[in-house]
Scaffold this motif. Structure first.
Motif, PDB file in Angstrom:
ATOM      1  N   CYS B 117       0.820  -1.217   0.000  1.00 56.02           N
ATOM      2  CA  CYS B 117       0.000   0.000   0.000  1.00 56.02           C
ATOM      3  C   CYS B 117       0.858   1.274   0.000  1.00 56.02           C
ATOM      4  CB  CYS B 117      -0.919   0.021   1.224  1.00 56.02           C
ATOM      5  SG  CYS B 117      -2.160  -1.277   1.186  1.00 56.02           S
ATOM      6  N   GLU B 118       2.003   1.182   0.639  1.00 51.60           N
ATOM      7  CA  GLU B 118       2.873   2.366   0.724  1.00 51.60           C
ATOM      8  C   GLU B 118       3.299   2.824  -0.669  1.00 51.60           C
ATOM      9  OE1 GLU B 118       7.181   3.212   2.631  1.00 51.60           O
ATOM     10  OE2 GLU B 118       5.882   1.806   3.723  1.00 51.60           O
ATOM     11  N   ASN B 119       3.660   1.885  -1.538  1.00 52.48           N
ATOM     12  CA  ASN B 119       4.071   2.240  -2.900  1.00 52.48           C
ATOM     13  C   ASN B 119       3.806   1.031  -3.824  1.00 52.48           C
ATOM     14  OD1 ASN B 119       5.330   2.883  -5.312  1.00 52.48           O
ATOM     15  ND2 ASN B 119       7.049   3.934  -4.314  1.00 52.48           N
ATOM     16  N   PRO B 120       2.577   0.932  -4.352  1.00 59.96           N
ATOM     17  CA  PRO B 120       2.233  -0.234  -5.170  1.00 59.96           C
ATOM     18  C   PRO B 120       3.177  -0.446  -6.368  1.00 59.96           C
ATOM     19  CG  PRO B 120       0.246   0.948  -4.581  1.00 59.96           C
ATOM     20  CD  PRO B 120       1.399   1.799  -4.137  1.00 59.96           C
ATOM     21  N   THR B 121       3.563   0.637  -7.022  1.00 59.82           N
ATOM     22  CA  THR B 121       4.431   0.484  -8.206  1.00 59.82           C
ATOM     23  C   THR B 121       5.761  -0.151  -7.806  1.00 59.82           C
ATOM     24  OG1 THR B 121       3.437   2.475  -9.124  1.00 59.82           O
ATOM     25  CG2 THR B 121       5.475   1.730 -10.137  1.00 59.82           C
ATOM     26  N   LYS B 122       6.327   0.341  -6.707  1.00 60.57           N
ATOM     27  CA  LYS B 122       7.602  -0.200  -6.228  1.00 60.57           C
ATOM     28  C   LYS B 122       7.439  -1.675  -5.854  1.00 60.57           C
ATOM     29  CE  LYS B 122      11.013   0.402  -2.547  1.00 60.57           C
ATOM     30  NZ  LYS B 122      11.382   1.165  -1.348  1.00 60.57           N
ATOM     31  N   TYR B 123       6.363  -1.973  -5.150  1.00 65.00           N
ATOM     32  CA  TYR B 123       6.152  -3.350  -4.705  1.00 65.00           C
ATOM     33  C   TYR B 123       5.995  -4.291  -5.906  1.00 65.00           C
ATOM     34  CZ  TYR B 123       4.595  -7.393  -2.154  1.00 65.00           C
ATOM     35  OH  TYR B 123       4.526  -8.669  -1.642  1.00 65.00           O
ATOM     36  N   LEU B 124       5.183  -3.873  -6.866  1.00 69.68           N
ATOM     37  CA  LEU B 124       4.936  -4.738  -8.022  1.00 69.68           C
ATOM     38  C   LEU B 124       6.223  -5.010  -8.792  1.00 69.68           C
ATOM     39  CD1 LEU B 124       1.571  -3.292  -9.438  1.00 69.68           C
ATOM     40  CD2 LEU B 124       1.898  -5.309  -8.017  1.00 69.68           C
TER      41      LEU B 124
END
Lengths: 44, 390
Positions: B117-124
């Motif tokens: 949730c903090e940074n979806p793009t980074k996580y993905l």
């Protein structure tokens, strides 16, 4: 040697966005378009 | 008739039905998906990824069946052509069974949900893709470029087919583009981020994490959309059948308590805004939603329209006389009944569900399998709907 990318953020992500040929030059737009592609790859 | 006029006339039929004031023809919301491929005489493998054939299937459907809007023009929105270049995806199809399936998946484990949730793009990019394809680091620029180009081709097809459907066939878009597609995070978690099994456990074992995730993500994505609705002028978008569309699935795994605590607050924000600005929302209720309909009945008629799958549309009409209902034509009748049985059910739906107003004809499932519909039956129903006037 073909170019490969480290799955890091923001470095690897930005480098890939920059290298991909897109119909725009603006890096923020390119990053956004790469985001759409990543979403498609994850959800499909 | 001029296609702009026809499109506007059809959109008006939908909006009037939502507002429970339609008195003329009952519009047909056609939920035909991969059935179009089979009806056009093709195998799934001959159409997926072949954009000219996808267009041909849509055209053949609309040439034969005079419906008022078409839910699906992209055949489930799955871009199989990307995965043939890049790696195996979760979706698969079979020409033998004539079916598309999806393997169960979950993007993030519960312990990493807030990191997502903090940074979806980074996580993905850094976690989800390497988890899906452990050898992702071996992909070359050429591999990424092919995937990107395929993604662009799909986007170009979507633009082209939307224009064709609108300008050559006079069909309004299903939903207005004014507010984008609003997806409450509970639905996103159910569909992909946690998966059905994961979220079912989470809401019981880790409700606080789920609640926090909903606050972050809906605060980021839903709240701006709600603000946009409040900032809009009152009234409907007459280029589309509905001002907003949402698909509800997650209620099927929630207790009443979990629904009230984790999901309803987000829905309420959206519906309150729609009611305030005279916008309508089409809610597709997957499975049964009977136990949650009381919430919806509190809104002004015209705010919420319910597209029913498993709930009995006749009983729902008895209980909720002021909500617009969509659906009612069963795949059993449309697929295996006679033409007369199909027309009889259509008449019954118009007379009993649409007795005064507030009814949109539709199939009770997304039509995918060959046996879901018989083309001759569908043609007879479309012809009847187009000539019937209250």
């Amino acid at each position: 040697m073909e170019k490969r990318y480290e799955m890091t953020y923001p470095e690897g992500y930005e480098k890939l966005a920059k290298d991909l040929k897109m119909p725009f030059d603006d890096i923020n737009t390119k990053k956004m378009m790469l985001g759409f592609l990543v979403n498609t790859l994850i959800n499909g | 008739m001029d296609m702009n006029e026809l499109r506007h006339e059809r959109a008006t039929l939908f909006h009037d039905a939502c507002d429970c004031r339609n008195k003329g023809r009952v519009p047909h919301f056609a939920a035909f998906v991969t059935w179009k491929v089979l009806d056009a005489g093709y195998k799934l493998s001959e159409v997926f990824g072949n954009y000219d054939r996808m267009e041909e299937c849509v055209r053949r459907f609309l040439d034969r069946y005079k419906v008022d809007t078409l839910l699906d023009t992209t055949f489930l929105n799955v871009q199989f052509s990307i995965f043939s270049h890049f790696g195996e995806g979760y979706y698969y199809y079979s020409d033998e069974s004539e079916a598309v399936g999806v393997k169960p998946f979950s993007i993030a484990p519960i312990e990493e949900l807030l990191e997502y949730c903090e940074n979806p793009t980074k996580y993905l990019f850094t976690k989800a893709l390497p988890k899906k394809w452990p050898d992702i680091g071996e992909r070359t620029l050429e591999d990424w470029q092919k995937a990107f180009d395929e993604n662009q081709k799909f986007g170009a097809y979507y633009g082209r087919i939307s224009k064709i459907v609108s300008e050559e066939y006079g069909l309004p878009a299903v939903s207005s583009s004014a507010f984008g597609y609003i997806a409450p995070f509970m639905e996103t978690m159910f569909n992909s981020v946690r998966g059905i099994k994961g979220l079912s456990v989470d809401v019981r074992r880790n409700p606080e994490i789920i609640k926090k995730a909903v606050e972050i993500m809906d605060g980021r994505n839903v709240d701006p959309a709600v603000a946009k609705i409040y900032a809009a002028e009152n009234g409907h978008d007459y280029d589309a059948c509905f001002d907003l569309s949402m698909v509800m699935l997650v209620h099927t795994i929630l207790s009443n308590k979990s629904y009230d605590e984790l999901y309803w607050p987000t829905l309420k924000k959206i519906f309150d805004a729609c009611e305030a600005r005279g916008k309508n929302v089409r809610l597709t209720i997957e499975g049964s939603g009977e136990r949650i309909f009381d919430h919806f009945a509190e809104y002004k008629p015209g705010t919420i329209s319910l597209y029913l799958e498993e709930d009995d549309i006749f009983k729902t009409r008895e209980k909720y006389p002021d909500i617009c209902l969509i659906g009612g034509m069963t795949t059993t009748t449309l697929g295996r009944g006679t033409k007369d049985e199909c027309i009889d059910l259509t008449k019954k739906l118009i007379n009993e569900v649409g007795r005064d107003s507030g009814y949109i004809f539709g199939e009770n499932k997304f039509i995918c399998y060959r046996s879901d519909a018989n083309g001759d039956n569908l043609k007879a129903v479309c012809d009847y709907l187009n000539t019937y006037h209250a």
